[in-house]
Design a protein around this motif. Structure first.
Motif, PDB file in Angstrom:
ATOM      1  N   UNK A 184       0.838  -1.207   0.000  1.00 44.16           N
ATOM      2  CA  UNK A 184       0.000   0.000   0.000  1.00 44.16           C
ATOM      3  C   UNK A 184       0.871   1.255   0.000  1.00 44.16           C
ATOM      4  N   UNK A 185       1.976   1.219   0.717  1.00 46.34           N
ATOM      5  CA  UNK A 185       2.889   2.359   0.753  1.00 46.34           C
ATOM      6  C   UNK A 185       3.538   2.598  -0.609  1.00 46.34           C
ATOM      7  N   UNK A 186       3.826   1.515  -1.314  1.00 46.70           N
ATOM      8  CA  UNK A 186       4.403   1.646  -2.650  1.00 46.70           C
ATOM      9  C   UNK A 186       3.420   2.313  -3.597  1.00 46.70           C
ATOM     10  N   UNK A 187       2.159   1.873  -3.548  1.00 51.19           N
ATOM     11  CA  UNK A 187       1.133   2.420  -4.442  1.00 51.19           C
ATOM     12  C   UNK A 187       0.893   3.903  -4.167  1.00 51.19           C
ATOM     13  N   UNK A 188       0.884   4.257  -2.882  1.00 46.78           N
ATOM     14  CA  UNK A 188       0.626   5.645  -2.512  1.00 46.78           C
ATOM     15  C   UNK A 188       1.807   6.565  -2.780  1.00 46.78           C
ATOM     16  N   UNK A 189       2.999   5.953  -2.921  1.00 44.20           N
ATOM     17  CA  UNK A 189       4.221   6.705  -3.231  1.00 44.20           C
ATOM     18  C   UNK A 189       4.507   7.798  -2.204  1.00 44.20           C
ATOM     19  N   UNK A 190       4.202   7.477  -0.939  1.00 41.49           N
ATOM     20  CA  UNK A 190       4.435   8.453   0.121  1.00 41.49           C
ATOM     21  C   UNK A 190       5.633   8.099   0.988  1.00 41.49           C
ATOM     22  N   UNK A 197      13.982   2.558  -1.609  1.00 36.98           N
ATOM     23  CA  UNK A 197      14.912   1.438  -1.726  1.00 36.98           C
ATOM     24  C   UNK A 197      14.769   0.499  -0.531  1.00 36.98           C
ATOM     25  N   UNK A 198      14.677   1.073   0.660  1.00 36.75           N
ATOM     26  CA  UNK A 198      14.495   0.267   1.863  1.00 36.75           C
ATOM     27  C   UNK A 198      13.152  -0.449   1.842  1.00 36.75           C
ATOM     28  N   UNK A 199      12.117   0.248   1.384  1.00 37.87           N
ATOM     29  CA  UNK A 199      10.786  -0.343   1.298  1.00 37.87           C
ATOM     30  C   UNK A 199      10.760  -1.507   0.318  1.00 37.87           C
ATOM     31  N   UNK A 200      11.387  -1.323  -0.830  1.00 39.75           N
ATOM     32  CA  UNK A 200      11.448  -2.389  -1.832  1.00 39.75           C
ATOM     33  C   UNK A 200      12.187  -3.603  -1.290  1.00 39.75           C
ATOM     34  N   UNK A 201      13.253  -3.359  -0.535  1.00 39.31           N
ATOM     35  CA  UNK A 201      14.013  -4.452   0.062  1.00 39.31           C
ATOM     36  C   UNK A 201      13.177  -5.243   1.049  1.00 39.31           C
ATOM     37  N   UNK A 202      12.361  -4.549   1.852  1.00 49.87           N
ATOM     38  CA  UNK A 202      11.502  -5.247   2.814  1.00 49.87           C
ATOM     39  C   UNK A 202      10.440  -6.075   2.099  1.00 49.87           C
TER      40      UNK A 202
END
Length: 252
Positions: free
Chosen positions: A165-171, A176-181
């Protein structure tokens, strides 16, 4: 992947830990269910079953289910106690829980043929596996700083949903850290399912001896970690020796 904690721990440490112990947990989950008719890597379903049996007045089964939940809790407690008591960066803190878990899996593999479908047998064997998974879950959680959990997928799917959801919202600032998780969550889910599929398939061919497979994975994890440590220590000694030799030559 077992010795490094805190700031010394890297993303690759968590991925390797998730892959190896995720496979082992998935294997035990599927094999344990086929062997004993019990989910042996988490207690979420057991809580509901306990409540249902209590409501129906089936005190004997309720007691067994309560005992299973206690076994998982006891495994988590002992693993956490050992890691905290010995020290997270000390080798013995993770060697003992892994050897205990390996010993339980080997015992189930070699003695499982004695299980006759009785309630007492189910209580002992399923309880032993739940204890082993409690050991693993607490160890992995503490070593990884609560980043990796390998014995169940409920929390992992929840975290993955939040992060997607955070990726979609782009907030999210650090993408990079989010993608890794997200990749880490997907790795845990994928390899847990791989272990479960392998466990279910092989159980029909080899019976209780399939529990030797996750035991072998645990030993490989332990020995590979120890081997890496010795290699690094040997390399550092060589580098220090070269440095001292060079320094002595300049002084001479």
């Amino acid at each position: 992947m077992l010795t490094h904690t805190g700031t010394k721990r890297t993303y690759s440490h968590n991925v390797r830990l998730a892959v190896l112990l995720g496979i082992a947990a998935g294997f035990v989950n599927a094999s344990g269910f086929l062997a004993f008719g019990v989910l042996t890597t988490n207690v979420t379903g057991h809580a509901a079953l306990f409540a249902e049996r209590m409501a129906m007045g089936d005190w004997k089964t309720a007691w067994v289910v309560a005992l299973w939940m206690f076994f998982f809790l006891a495994g988590a407690f002992i693993s956490s106690f050992l890691v905290s008591r010995i020290g997270r960066n000390q080798r013995g803190s993770y060697i003992i829980p892994i050897l205990m878990e390996t010993g339980i899996l080997v015992a189930v593999a070699l003695l499982g043929h004695r299980y006759g479908g009785s309630l007492v047998g189910k209580e002992i064997y399923a309880g032993s596996l739940l204890f082993a998974m409690g050991l693993q879950n607490a160890l992995v959680t503490m070593v990884s700083g609560s980043v990796v959990r390998t014995t169940h997928l409920t929390g992992t799917f929840t975290d993955l949903g939040i992060e997607l959801a955070q990726v979609i919202q782009k907030k999210h600032g650090d993408r990079r850290s989010l993608t890794g998780r997200i990749k880490l969550r997907l790795a845990i889910i994928f390899f847990f399912l791989c272990g479960a599929l392998a466990g279910a398939y092989l159980y029909h061919s080899f019976g209780f001896h399939v529990f030797l497979v996750p035991a072998a994975i645990l030993l490989f994890t332990l020995l590979s970690d120890i081997f890496r440590i010795h290699v690094k220590q040997y390399y550092r000694k060589i580098q220090q020796h070269k440095k001292n030799t060079t320094l002595s030559g300049r002084i001479g």
